[in-house]
Scaffold this motif. Structure first.
Motif, short mmCIF file in Angstrom:
data_model
loop_
_atom_site.label_atom_id
_atom_site.label_comp_id
_atom_site.label_asym_id
_atom_site.label_seq_id
_atom_site.Cartn_x
_atom_site.Cartn_y
_atom_site.Cartn_z
N SER A 26 0.91 -1.01 0.09
CA SER A 26 0.19 0.10 0.05
C SER A 26 0.70 1.23 0.03
N ASN A 27 0.19 2.42 0.02
CA ASN A 27 0.89 3.56 -0.03
C ASN A 27 1.55 3.89 1.40
N GLU A 28 0.83 3.08 2.30
CA GLU A 28 1.10 3.68 3.56
C GLU A 28 2.44 3.00 4.30
N LYS A 29 3.02 3.86 4.87
CA LYS A 29 4.51 3.60 5.47
C LYS A 29 4.42 4.00 6.87
N LEU A 46 7.00 -0.54 4.59
CA LEU A 46 5.56 -0.51 3.70
C LEU A 46 4.89 -1.23 4.10
N GLU A 81 -1.38 -4.45 1.55
CA GLU A 81 -2.73 -4.41 1.59
C GLU A 81 -3.38 -5.47 1.07
#
Length: 121
Positions: A66-69, A117, A120
């Motif tokens: 996902s774009n979440e870090k 990272l 997802e």
């Protein structure tokens, strides 16, 4: 040497003299009920083992970053990070495995300052 120094020597002496050993041999069961109980216990142990195995692999195999870090802070663990960010329906161990795979970690050891990272599902 003592005449009765081991179980084997007592057993062999009684059989060699043609006497009765007074007990059952190793191949005889004491009753069918005990055989059924042993079988039941074996089935239960196998069932519990496979249930645990299925729980570990219960997560989806579709693994995308996902774009979440997340920046690892002092005292953070993979377990704690996974508990905060995993979906409610997912096993924490499966989510940790996803974090390890996506980030190319060789172990579950992380240090403060690492950027991870999150998968997802």
């Amino acid at each position: 040497m003592l005449k009765y120094s081991s179980y084997q020597s007592i057993y062999n002496t009684a059989v060699a003299q043609g006497g009765h050993t007074g007990g059952r041999t190793a191949g005889q069961n004491s009753s069918p009920l005990i055989s059924m109980l042993r079988l039941f216990v074996a089935v239960i142990v196998l069932w519990i083992s496979f249930a645990g195995l299925f729980t570990v692999f219960a997560g989806s195999s579709d693994l995308h970053a996902s774009n979440e870090k997340v920046v690892v802070l002092t005292g953070d663990t993979l377990w704690g990070i996974a508990q905060e960010h995993k979906p409610d329906y997912m096993d924490t161990r499966v989510y940790i495995e996803g974090i390890i795979r996506i980030n190319g970690l060789e172990s579950s050891g992380i240090r403060a300052g690492d950027v991870l990272l999150l998968p997802e599902f």
